[in-house]
Structures are given as structure tokens and as C-alpha cells.
Design a protein around this motif. Sequence first.
Motif, PDB file in Angstrom:
ATOM      1  N   VAL A   1      40.544  41.938  39.032  1.00 43.82           N
ATOM      2  CA  VAL A   1      41.097  42.129  40.374  1.00 43.82           C
ATOM      3  C   VAL A   1      40.478  41.126  41.357  1.00 43.82           C
ATOM      4  CG1 VAL A   1      41.237  43.825  42.277  1.00 43.82           C
ATOM      5  CG2 VAL A   1      41.655  44.553  39.936  1.00 43.82           C
ATOM      6  N   GLY A   2      39.361  40.512  40.927  1.00 46.66           N
ATOM      7  CA  GLY A   2      38.616  39.625  41.805  1.00 46.66           C
ATOM      8  C   GLY A   2      39.402  38.430  42.319  1.00 46.66           C
ATOM      9  N   ASN A   3      40.138  37.776  41.442  1.00 43.46           N
ATOM     10  CA  ASN A   3      40.786  36.521  41.805  1.00 43.46           C
ATOM     11  C   ASN A   3      42.287  36.619  41.577  1.00 43.46           C
ATOM     12  OD1 ASN A   3      41.436  33.756  42.125  1.00 43.46           O
ATOM     13  ND2 ASN A   3      40.914  33.325  39.982  1.00 43.46           N
ATOM     14  N   LEU A   4      42.976  37.212  42.575  1.00 39.95           N
ATOM     15  CA  LEU A   4      44.375  37.596  42.344  1.00 39.95           C
ATOM     16  C   LEU A   4      45.426  36.681  42.974  1.00 39.95           C
ATOM     17  CD1 LEU A   4      44.965  41.468  42.477  1.00 39.95           C
ATOM     18  CD2 LEU A   4      45.245  39.895  40.576  1.00 39.95           C
TER      19      LEU A   4
ATOM     20  N   GLU B   1      38.753  45.056  46.968  1.00 37.89           N
ATOM     21  CA  GLU B   1      37.841  44.799  48.086  1.00 37.89           C
ATOM     22  C   GLU B   1      38.529  44.174  49.293  1.00 37.89           C
ATOM     23  OE1 GLU B   1      34.567  42.579  46.417  1.00 37.89           O
ATOM     24  OE2 GLU B   1      33.751  44.332  45.367  1.00 37.89           O
ATOM     25  N   THR B   2      39.715  43.582  49.088  1.00 41.25           N
ATOM     26  CA  THR B   2      40.391  42.919  50.209  1.00 41.25           C
ATOM     27  C   THR B   2      41.829  43.431  50.352  1.00 41.25           C
ATOM     28  OG1 THR B   2      41.351  41.120  48.892  1.00 41.25           O
ATOM     29  CG2 THR B   2      39.094  40.795  49.685  1.00 41.25           C
ATOM     30  N   SER B   3      42.361  43.289  51.569  1.00 43.83           N
ATOM     31  CA  SER B   3      43.728  43.766  51.794  1.00 43.83           C
ATOM     32  C   SER B   3      44.735  42.892  51.064  1.00 43.83           C
ATOM     33  CB  SER B   3      44.023  43.816  53.293  1.00 43.83           C
ATOM     34  OG  SER B   3      43.724  42.580  53.872  1.00 43.83           O
ATOM     35  N   SER B   4      44.369  41.651  50.765  1.00 45.36           N
ATOM     36  CA  SER B   4      45.326  40.824  50.023  1.00 45.36           C
ATOM     37  C   SER B   4      45.410  41.273  48.561  1.00 45.36           C
ATOM     38  CB  SER B   4      45.000  39.331  50.195  1.00 45.36           C
ATOM     39  OG  SER B   4      44.491  38.771  49.030  1.00 45.36           O
ATOM     40  N   GLN B   5      44.282  41.673  47.986  1.00 44.70           N
ATOM     41  CA  GLN B   5      44.337  42.247  46.627  1.00 44.70           C
ATOM     42  C   GLN B   5      45.211  43.495  46.616  1.00 44.70           C
ATOM     43  OE1 GLN B   5      40.130  42.849  46.150  1.00 44.70           O
ATOM     44  NE2 GLN B   5      39.795  40.895  45.111  1.00 44.70           N
TER      45      GLN B   5
ATOM     46  N   GLN C   1      41.417  51.897  43.799  1.00 42.63           N
ATOM     47  CA  GLN C   1      40.139  52.316  44.376  1.00 42.63           C
ATOM     48  C   GLN C   1      39.287  51.072  44.586  1.00 42.63           C
ATOM     49  OE1 GLN C   1      38.915  54.327  40.271  1.00 42.63           O
ATOM     50  NE2 GLN C   1      37.094  54.241  41.581  1.00 42.63           N
ATOM     51  N   GLY C   2      38.351  51.154  45.510  1.00 47.60           N
ATOM     52  CA  GLY C   2      37.481  50.012  45.756  1.00 47.60           C
ATOM     53  C   GLY C   2      36.888  50.078  47.149  1.00 47.60           C
TER      54      GLY C   2
ATOM     55  N   LEU D   1      37.346  48.392  49.699  1.00 49.84           N
ATOM     56  CA  LEU D   1      38.296  48.267  50.812  1.00 49.84           C
ATOM     57  C   LEU D   1      38.627  49.642  51.398  1.00 49.84           C
ATOM     58  CD1 LEU D   1      40.379  46.614  52.529  1.00 49.84           C
ATOM     59  CD2 LEU D   1      42.037  47.086  50.719  1.00 49.84           C
ATOM     60  N   PHE D   2      38.821  50.616  50.531  1.00 52.96           N
ATOM     61  CA  PHE D   2      39.150  51.976  50.982  1.00 52.96           C
ATOM     62  C   PHE D   2      37.883  52.748  51.331  1.00 52.96           C
ATOM     63  CE2 PHE D   2      42.290  50.792  47.660  1.00 52.96           C
ATOM     64  CZ  PHE D   2      43.389  50.600  48.487  1.00 52.96           C
ATOM     65  N   SER D   3      36.950  52.754  50.385  1.00 49.23           N
ATOM     66  CA  SER D   3      35.695  53.481  50.604  1.00 49.23           C
ATOM     67  C   SER D   3      34.714  53.229  49.465  1.00 49.23           C
ATOM     68  CB  SER D   3      35.984  54.982  50.701  1.00 49.23           C
ATOM     69  OG  SER D   3      34.788  55.731  50.626  1.00 49.23           O
ATOM     70  N   HIS D   4      33.452  53.173  49.803  1.00 52.52           N
ATOM     71  CA  HIS D   4      32.400  53.216  48.786  1.00 52.52           C
ATOM     72  C   HIS D   4      32.361  54.646  48.229  1.00 52.52           C
ATOM     73  CE1 HIS D   4      29.994  49.409  49.203  1.00 52.52           C
ATOM     74  NE2 HIS D   4      30.870  49.271  50.200  1.00 52.52           N
ATOM     75  N   PRO D   5      31.686  54.883  47.116  1.00 54.76           N
ATOM     76  CA  PRO D   5      31.480  56.267  46.692  1.00 54.76           C
ATOM     77  C   PRO D   5      30.707  57.008  47.781  1.00 54.76           C
ATOM     78  CG  PRO D   5      30.892  54.726  44.923  1.00 54.76           C
ATOM     79  CD  PRO D   5      31.090  53.913  46.174  1.00 54.76           C
TER      80      PRO D   5
END
Length: 278
Positions: free
Chosen positions: A205-208, A238-242, A255-256, A258-262
Motif C-alpha cells: 500500500v506504500g507506493n500506490l 497513511e495518506t488520503s491518496s492511498q 485501516q491505517g 490515516l484513520f486512526s492509530h490503535p
Amino acid sequence: AKEQGRNRFHYFTASMQEMAQAKMHLTNDLRNALAQNEFQLVYQPIIEFSSGRVQKAEALIRWNHPVRGAISPMEFIPVAEETGLIVDIGNWVFHEAARQTQQWRQRYQPDFQLSINTSPLQLRADASSLQHWQRSLKSVGLPGSALAIEITESLLMDAGFAERLIAMHELGIEVSLDDFGTGYSSMSYLKKFDIDYLKIDKSFVGNLQKGSSDFAICEAVIVMAHKLGIMVIAEGIETSSQLSILDTMGCDYGQGYLFSHPVSALELEKLFKADLKS
Ligand code: C2E
Ligand code: CA
Ligand code: CA
Ligand code: CA
């Protein structure tokens, strides 16, 4: 030179000894951790893309060590596996997850589902985890469908897995294939087993951006999973573009950070009311 060599040797064994000792301490402490109530679950929301709501969450274990403070599961889960303590720890995780889920479904979200990590050892024939889980569900009064068990690809090759999968489904529990693409999965396993969710590992998901190999992999995995009747959860967003790329690809959940940490149970409750996608 001889003197120096001996010193080096001495130094080397001392540090080996220290490492072995540190591990022995960790093992001893781990044996007491359950009785001392040192474990805690934190929760990372899983967002349903079609609605933006927190329809699921993943439970992640934390160990609050009395002296060392927080110890990462990456450090203590392998020790728990080596010593067999993982079975008791895993049963505690399941029970605590079931209890908490029942409460949240009653108070906030009737269709909420919690996803639980497991180690392959817990699903071995001699571990009797499934009987324990069945008792937990019954004592809490929770339908199995309120929980999903996350397994890793290596378990699919285990001789007894087919039987275990059927037993989980008989309890209503759903099964999620974690870290998809990082292990030794072959497409034939996906054909053979009735898996409910596939979690795309965060390394894809890192480099999309368009044209990247990660883009091609995510797109293909989503199409394939859907054709097989499997829902897809992307992790490590982690980003809105992902997010927008995965959403456009038809990914079902994400999940990630961007939305929330645990977060703690109390913090997650606040998120039930939010639309995290907009
Ligand atoms: P996992 O199942 O792949 O869990 C996801 C990990 O990624 C979690 O680390 C989470 O905090 C982290 N993460 C979440 N969102 C992001 C993001 O956007 N970016 C990045 N870079 N990372 C993100 P955590 O909590 O340290 O857990 C590590 C691993 O420990 C888990 O990996 C899982 O394999 C294991 N684990 C955690 N809880 C349990 C448990 O109750 N039982 C067992 N057997 N294993 C557990
Ligand atoms: Ca997981
Ligand atoms: Ca994962
Ligand atoms: Ca299915």
C-alpha cells in the motif's frame, strides 16, 4: 595479540550470556503476566468504504511490563510461541475480545465485528483453542459472526487446517487471511479454502501511484478476491491518496494511521459516531 583475542572472546560470551539471560527474564515475566493482569487490548478501526463508518476493528495486544513499560508484541509474541504460552495468552485475547465486542454491539453498533490475531500454534490439533473459544462465546452470549480470526498464509499448508476452518465457520466465526502476499500463499489455497476476508499487507500500500507495481498488485488482488467471493481489507493506509486509489479500485475496507492509530476501548467508542472517510 593473544591477550587481546582472549578479551574479545570473553566480551563476546558475556554479551551472549546477557542476551540469554534477558530472554530468560522475559520468559519468566511472561509466565506471570496473565495472572498479574498486565495485558491489554487496543483497537484499530477498520473503515467500511461504502459508508465511511467503523464497522470493524482489529484487536492488538499490549503488554504493560511493571518495570520495562510497554513491550511490543513483535518482541514477546515469538517468546510466547517458543514457550507455548501463546495458547493461554491467545485464549485470554479471545475472551476479552468477545466480552468487549458484546458490549459495543449492545451499546453502539449491532453489526460491529472485531478481528483477532492468532498464531498458528493456537490452531494446532492439540491446542484445544476452539473448545475454549466456543465456551467464551457462550458465556458472553455473543454470536461467532461478531468475530473474525486473522490467520497467516503459512497455516494454509497445515494438514489440519481444513478441519479447523470448518469448525470455526460452524461457530459462525469468519476467517481473514492476514499480511496477504508476504508469505507462501499460492492461488490454489484460495480456491481450496472458503476464506472470508483477505488483508492486503501494508507493504503493497506504500507506493500506490499509477504505473507502480504496487498499483498493479492491489488492483489484481481486489479483482481476483471479488471473483472468488472474498472481501478485501487494505492495511497500512497513511495518506488520503492511498485511500482514494484503493476506494476507486473497489477495495471494501481499510485501516491505517490515516484513520486512526490503535487506541484504547474508550477512545474507540468515540469513533463509532464518526465518518472517518470524509
Ligand atoms: P499485524 O497483524 O500486521 O498488525 C498490524 C500492525 O501494523 C500493528 O502493529 C499496527 O499498529 C500497525 N499499523 C497499523 N496501521 C499502520 C499504518 O498505517 N502504518 C504502519 N506502518 N503500521 C500500521 P502492532 O500493534 O505493533 O502489532 C504487531 C504484530 O504483532 C501484528 O501485526 C501481529 O502479527 C502481532 N500481534 C498483535 N496482537 C496480537 C495478538 O493478540 N495475538 C497474536 N498472535 N499476534 C498479535
Ligand atoms: Ca493482523
Ligand atoms: Ca497485517
Ligand atoms: Ca466467501
